[in-house]
Design a protein around this motif. Structure first.
Motif, PDB file in Angstrom:
ATOM      1  N   GLU A 111       0.797  -1.162  -0.146  1.00 26.08           N
ATOM      2  CA  GLU A 111       0.049   0.043  -0.116  1.00 26.08           C
ATOM      3  C   GLU A 111       0.827   1.208  -0.043  1.00 26.08           C
ATOM      4  OE1 GLU A 111      -0.773  -2.460   2.440  1.00 26.08           O
ATOM      5  OE2 GLU A 111      -2.041  -3.275   0.898  1.00 26.08           O
ATOM      6  N   GLU A 113       3.262   2.033   2.472  1.00 24.08           N
ATOM      7  CA  GLU A 113       3.744   2.620   3.881  1.00 24.08           C
ATOM      8  C   GLU A 113       4.931   2.015   4.133  1.00 24.08           C
ATOM      9  OE1 GLU A 113       2.387   1.598   8.437  1.00 24.08           O
ATOM     10  OE2 GLU A 113       1.379   0.529   6.766  1.00 24.08           O
ATOM     11  N   PHE A 147       3.586   7.548   4.644  1.00 23.18           N
ATOM     12  CA  PHE A 147       3.250   7.352   3.166  1.00 23.18           C
ATOM     13  C   PHE A 147       3.874   8.568   2.256  1.00 23.18           C
ATOM     14  CE2 PHE A 147       0.116   4.794   5.424  1.00 23.18           C
ATOM     15  CZ  PHE A 147      -0.165   3.764   4.547  1.00 23.18           C
ATOM     16  N   LEU A 148       4.169   8.282   1.007  1.00 23.02           N
ATOM     17  CA  LEU A 148       4.378   9.422   0.155  1.00 23.02           C
ATOM     18  C   LEU A 148       3.089   9.729  -0.645  1.00 23.02           C
ATOM     19  CD1 LEU A 148       6.203  11.384  -1.113  1.00 23.02           C
ATOM     20  CD2 LEU A 148       6.566   9.567  -2.956  1.00 23.02           C
ATOM     21  N   LEU A 149       2.294  10.974  -0.236  1.00 24.59           N
ATOM     22  CA  LEU A 149       1.015  11.179  -0.798  1.00 24.59           C
ATOM     23  C   LEU A 149       1.240  11.541  -2.294  1.00 24.59           C
ATOM     24  CD1 LEU A 149      -0.437  13.351   2.097  1.00 24.59           C
ATOM     25  CD2 LEU A 149      -0.632  10.860   1.566  1.00 24.59           C
ATOM     26  N   SER A 150       2.143  12.129  -2.588  1.00 24.78           N
ATOM     27  CA  SER A 150       2.418  12.424  -4.195  1.00 24.78           C
ATOM     28  C   SER A 150       3.950  12.796  -4.338  1.00 24.78           C
ATOM     29  CB  SER A 150       1.434  13.852  -4.610  1.00 24.78           C
ATOM     30  OG  SER A 150       2.130  15.057  -3.911  1.00 24.78           O
ATOM     31  N   ASP A 153       5.001  15.800  -2.267  1.00 23.27           N
ATOM     32  CA  ASP A 153       4.489  15.874  -0.877  1.00 23.27           C
ATOM     33  C   ASP A 153       5.432  16.600  -0.208  1.00 23.27           C
ATOM     34  OD1 ASP A 153       3.944  15.289   1.589  1.00 23.27           O
ATOM     35  OD2 ASP A 153       3.423  13.255   1.312  1.00 23.27           O
ATOM     36  N   ARG A 155       5.903  17.369   3.033  1.00 23.29           N
ATOM     37  CA  ARG A 155       6.068  16.775   4.214  1.00 23.29           C
ATOM     38  C   ARG A 155       7.728  15.970   4.073  1.00 23.29           C
ATOM     39  NH1 ARG A 155       2.551  12.550   5.874  1.00 23.29           N
ATOM     40  NH2 ARG A 155       2.801  11.930   3.788  1.00 23.29           N
ATOM     41  N   TRP A 156       8.042  15.638   2.743  1.00 18.10           N
ATOM     42  CA  TRP A 156       9.228  14.781   2.845  1.00 18.10           C
ATOM     43  C   TRP A 156      10.199  15.527   2.580  1.00 18.10           C
ATOM     44  CZ3 TRP A 156      10.248   9.670   3.527  1.00 18.10           C
ATOM     45  CH2 TRP A 156       9.027   8.805   3.661  1.00 18.10           C
ATOM     46  N   LYS A 183      12.480   9.161  -0.229  1.00 18.16           N
ATOM     47  CA  LYS A 183      11.344   9.575  -1.239  1.00 18.16           C
ATOM     48  C   LYS A 183      11.531   9.266  -2.612  1.00 18.16           C
ATOM     49  CE  LYS A 183       9.181  14.067  -2.681  1.00 18.16           C
ATOM     50  NZ  LYS A 183       9.347  15.626  -2.665  1.00 18.16           N
ATOM     51  N   ASN A 190       5.729   3.568  -5.850  1.00 17.34           N
ATOM     52  CA  ASN A 190       4.397   3.886  -5.953  1.00 17.34           C
ATOM     53  C   ASN A 190       4.027   3.726  -7.588  1.00 17.34           C
ATOM     54  OD1 ASN A 190       3.795   3.897  -3.376  1.00 17.34           O
ATOM     55  ND2 ASN A 190       4.003   6.363  -3.604  1.00 17.34           N
TER      56      ASN A 190
END
Length: 208
Positions: A111, A113, A147-150, A153, A155-156, A183, A190
């Motif tokens: 998924e 994670e 998680f890497l949302l995009s 992202d 946050r990374w 990342k 992904n």
């Protein structure tokens, strides 16, 4: 002079032969220890409760310099439960560490994670950049569950660059390079996870 040169040549020959003999006798033992250490790390970053296969036996090679940070294939290990792929452990390299390459491995669930991250080798400054080692700091545990949302992202990034990940006091280059490497691996996974998780084992790990 001729005599002295001959003595030196003989001495050099025997020294070289001795080193070669020691290397040959210790090669199998070193390789065995490396395999045991790899197994230990794999079981740390992909919990045994998630899979029923021997991770080291399902190894695939990935070759992508932009993603892996190195122009040579690196191994990844696929975890499965009842023959269904559930996670992957990807080796990658941060080429822009403060003191050169940082080799790490990332456990990622199907998924996306992050299950765990560990440092395999580095030459970062003791007391500063070496906090990427679990035995020196629990910093790497902060990636667990992320998680890497995009691809964008924010946050990374380390906090100094507007992200959510702590840097080290007096050492920003090392964690910045480390985060970028993770990342990149997540972006690649992904985008390619179905293909990667479906690949059959096709490599034999060799640390020479």
């Amino acid at each position: 002079m001729l005599r002295n040169g001959l003595i030196l040549a003989i001495f050099a020959f025997f020294c070289t032969a001795l080193v070669a003999l020691v290397d040959q006798q210790t090669f199998d033992k070193i390789k065995e220890q490396q395999q045991l250490e790899l197994k230990r790390v794999l079981h740390q970053i992909i919990p045994d409760t998630l899979h029923d296969n021997e991770l080291i036996e399902h190894c695939i090679l990935i070759h992508d310099e932009e993603v892996l940070g190195i122009d040579s294939p690196l191994p990844s290990y696929i975890a499965s439960m009842k023959e269904v792929p559930v996670a992957i452990a990807m080796e990658t390299v941060a080429p822009d560490g403060y003191s050169g390459n940082i080799r790490l491995i990332i456990g990622i669930s199907a998924e996306g994670e992050v299950l765990g991250v560990r440092t395999l080798s580095h030459a970062e400054t003791p007391g500063l950049g070496d906090k990427i080692e679990l035995r020196k700091s629990d910093w790497v545990l902060g990636f667990n569950g992320m998680f890497l949302l995009s691809e964008d992202d924010a946050r990374w990034n380390v906090k100094k660059d507007g992200g959510e990940i702590d840097q080290f006091t007096g050492a920003t280059i090392t964690p910045r390079a480390y985060v970028k490497a993770i990342k990149r691996a997540l972006v690649y996974f992904n985008a390619n996870k179905d293909r990667l998780l479906a690949r059959p084992a096709n490599c034999e790990v060799n640390y020479q």
